[in-house]
Scaffold this active site. Structure first.
Site, short mmCIF file in Angstrom:
data_model
loop_
_atom_site.label_atom_id
_atom_site.label_comp_id
_atom_site.label_asym_id
_atom_site.label_seq_id
_atom_site.Cartn_x
_atom_site.Cartn_y
_atom_site.Cartn_z
N ARG B 128 0.82 -1.22 0.00
CA ARG B 128 0.00 0.00 0.00
C ARG B 128 0.85 1.27 0.00
NH1 ARG B 128 -2.92 -3.05 3.92
NH2 ARG B 128 -4.63 -4.17 2.92
N LYS B 150 0.78 11.47 -10.48
CA LYS B 150 -0.15 10.63 -11.22
C LYS B 150 0.59 9.43 -11.76
CE LYS B 150 -3.77 13.52 -13.17
NZ LYS B 150 -4.43 13.76 -14.48
N GLU B 192 4.59 19.66 -24.33
CA GLU B 192 4.13 19.90 -22.96
C GLU B 192 4.73 21.19 -22.39
OE1 GLU B 192 1.84 18.13 -21.30
OE2 GLU B 192 1.78 16.18 -22.31
N LYS B 233 4.03 23.31 -13.27
CA LYS B 233 3.28 22.12 -12.89
C LYS B 233 3.21 21.99 -11.38
CE LYS B 233 2.13 17.44 -13.64
NZ LYS B 233 2.12 16.28 -14.53
N GLU B 243 -6.70 16.47 -8.47
CA GLU B 243 -7.46 16.81 -9.67
C GLU B 243 -8.95 16.91 -9.42
OE1 GLU B 243 -6.69 14.28 -13.02
OE2 GLU B 243 -7.34 15.79 -14.43
N ARG B 247 -6.39 21.56 -11.29
CA ARG B 247 -5.39 20.69 -11.92
C ARG B 247 -5.83 20.23 -13.31
NH1 ARG B 247 -1.63 16.04 -9.20
NH2 ARG B 247 -0.85 15.14 -11.11
N ASN B 251 -4.76 19.35 -18.45
CA ASN B 251 -5.25 18.48 -19.52
C ASN B 251 -5.49 19.23 -20.83
OD1 ASN B 251 -5.25 16.07 -18.03
ND2 ASN B 251 -7.13 16.71 -17.00
N HIS B 254 -5.37 17.37 -24.00
CA HIS B 254 -5.25 15.94 -23.69
C HIS B 254 -6.50 15.12 -24.01
CE1 HIS B 254 -1.49 17.05 -21.95
NE2 HIS B 254 -1.26 15.84 -21.51
N HIS B 258 -5.69 12.11 -26.17
CA HIS B 258 -5.89 10.72 -25.77
C HIS B 258 -6.75 9.97 -26.78
CE1 HIS B 258 -5.02 11.55 -21.22
NE2 HIS B 258 -3.93 11.43 -21.94
N HIS B 273 2.57 10.37 -27.46
CA HIS B 273 1.72 11.17 -26.59
C HIS B 273 1.86 12.68 -26.85
CE1 HIS B 273 -0.49 12.44 -23.05
NE2 HIS B 273 0.56 13.13 -22.64
#
Lengths: 375, 375
Positions: B128, B150, B192, B233, B243, B247, B251, B254, B258, B273
């Site tokens: 964990r 992330k 980016e 960032k 998020e 945040r 994106n 994105h 995606h 990407h």
């Protein structure tokens, strides 16, 4: 049948923005839709259950949700500890994604600890976390695994070694579901009830010594025992959500217990989790006595109570051969409560006086296990 | 070679007890052991890398760690987006558990975003959560994926649909590793960098319009651009770690990106990407213009800058056939930024004026895609 509302108890788990209610009472599954909508506005739920529980409660749960206008999807897995695998984790996340559950929808675990742990873990990682509701149907799950946010699966190297902290948004503990448990399964859950007394509530342990039969037969004492267990766990979790400190007390009996579960290859015919914990708690009290921390009489008293409840209390009570002590030690070393080579155990100074010992020498544990080991 | 210490920049990500440093500078890998020990006391590390990166930097990293008395284990995976799979997640968690990494030890991701996302996810779920260090070796990873916590893998239903938030304990961005990137890969990461200007720093975008060539050729402007990107960032992440709000601005480009990555089956020969993000950012500006939110001239200026950097700027630039617009829409619907049937997009009022629009009608997007679609 007692009146639903009168019988219902609510235990609040206080975790700031992640606080949630545990509802305890008879026939709550029939009211699951309303209880859920009173707290969160999910429009879709994905239910994960197992082949033992599905025929008993899946229809009732689905009907309650649909009556309240909630779209439902269901997936039924095989019952048993082996279900907590990477393969099933993949299957459950696939199921949740195929149902297009969004972050504001919910995933429901309907079943015992295995279903709760696996489903909660999947809910934690799909879209990096979707809402999660526990509907525990075993005593073990109602008093322990459904509360506190620990989720996970088993790995080749040991039990629960892969997982996440993911708090549920609601727990619905329908005590009527316990009527269908086998005596063995009920007893296994009872081991965790006893644990709360042994950690820091000697008066609760004394109360259980007096009322054990009533808890088993299902009177108001059963509801009381479950509510008190949930309160005890909620207090510990609220104080230490991510197990950096006091939460480790909840592992009383678990380091030995997990090692025994691993040693019996998670074969529930030989040993289930609660039985491992029962033996583990006796061993923890005996080991504490051996280290001159507690009186040997306390260990005997704990063993007598667990034995009267139909639980195994020593390694001799496990059917079949156990691996030798050094292999058990290896399993203990793989348990996650390890820090810099020293073992962390929950030991005790007496009934209701457990404490965290993080400097237990492995050699002491090995000689203790060698002494206690059958043959 | 510039002096290591003089060249080193430190950007702090401020997240309370989970705060951490991003180190940016030339040849930092050779000093990784010391930098790590100055911040955390891990005695063992498990390094995960890929077959492209291992021959270049694994020996140097291992040597630096071992010189400082740290025990190391290493695992090398195939390079490429398809590595972010459930199968590899299982393999990496197995590797970490077999190395007996404890919570106080560390897992290191040495590579680009794929290795960082996959390894960080494994570090999040083993026991964990164990400590995690990013050593990003691509521009994309240095300015984006290694910062912010992330982590995740791809699912059959879409990219990054399974994962966890798990902050690193340290990021070591050795800018010398960028010397070995192909021009195409450098450009993909640059998309980016441009994004941070387009979100809310018009002056940074103007600076990039002036200094693009210097950033590409590797002068002091490259270090400056990376540090400024990390700062941007870090500020967004500190304000909204999980998020739930601002945040989402990260994106920008994105959601379209995606969908295009999915439409090309994550085939890096057709689209990587950063290229998807480049096209996505142009589409986001064009869509904003179509919705009368921004001037069409801004979209043209953005496209011109990205094109000059060697990036694709429209769906026509993608080799091979794309699926029809309705299938692209389906991919957008599976993207995780969906709330109650409405689409959430990052739109803009102009360069450096992006905002979150959470009520975009799917029908508008579909007609826009139909217009823009090749054939």
């Amino acid at each position: 049948m007692p009146d639903m509302v009168a019988d219902k108890r609510i235990v609040r788990v206080d975790l700031g923005s992640r606080s949630y209610d545990i509802l305890i009472g008879r026939d709550l599954i029939a009211h699951a839709g309303g209880e859920m909508l009173a707290r969160l506005s999910a429009r879709k739920v994905a239910i994960v259950t197992d082949a033992n529980v599905a025929p008993l409660y899946l229809d009732a749960l689905t009907e309650s949700l649909q009556t309240d206008g909630i779209e439902t999807f269901a997936m039924t897995l095989a019952a048993g500890e082996k279900t907590k695998s990477f393969d099933n984790l993949t299957a459950v996340t696939d199921f949740i994604l195929d149902a297009r559950i969004e972050r504001s929808d919910a995933v429901i675990a309907l079943g015992g600890g295995v279903i709760g742990d696996l489903t909660g873990f999947a809910a934690a990682i799909v879209r990096r976390g979707v809402r999660f509701i526990q509907v525990p149907t075993s005593l073990l799950a109602q008093v322990d695994s459904s509360v506190g946010g620990k989720t996970g699966i088993n790995a080749r190297q040991g039990k629960n070694l892969v997982g996440a902290f993911h708090q549920p948004d609601l727990v619905i503990a329908d005590t009527a579901t316990l009527d269908t448990l086998s005596p063995r399964e009920f007893a296994a859950g009872y081991a965790e009830v006893v644990k709360y007394g042994l950690i820091d509530q000697p008066d609760f342990f004394h109360w259980l010594e007096k009322h054990r039969a009533d808890v088993f037969s299902g009177g108001i004492e059963r509801t009381e025992a479950i509510a008190r267990s949930c309160q005890a766990k909620a207090a510990v979790v609220a104080a230490d959500e991510r197990e950096t400190g006091a939460r480790a007390l909840l592992n009383l009996g678990h380091t030995f217990g997990h090692a025994l579960e691993r040693a019996t290859n998670y074969d529930s015919a030989r040993l289930v989790h609660g039985e491992g914990v029962a033996i583990g708690m006796v061993l923890a009290h005996e080991f504490s006595a051996r280290m001159n921390l507690a009186s040997p009489d306390d260990a005997k008293r704990v063993a007598a109570h667990l034995k009267a409840a139909g639980l195994p209390t020593s390694m001799h009570d496990i059917d079949g051969k156990l691996p030798p002590p050094d292999i058990l030690m290896d399993a203990i070393g793989q348990d996650k409560k390890v820090k810099g080579g020293k073992l962390t155990f929950i030991l005790t100074r007496g009934i209701g006086e457990a404490f965290i010992a993080d400097d237990v020498p492995p050699s002491e544990v090995l000689s203790f296990l060698t002494e206690k080991h059958p043959q």
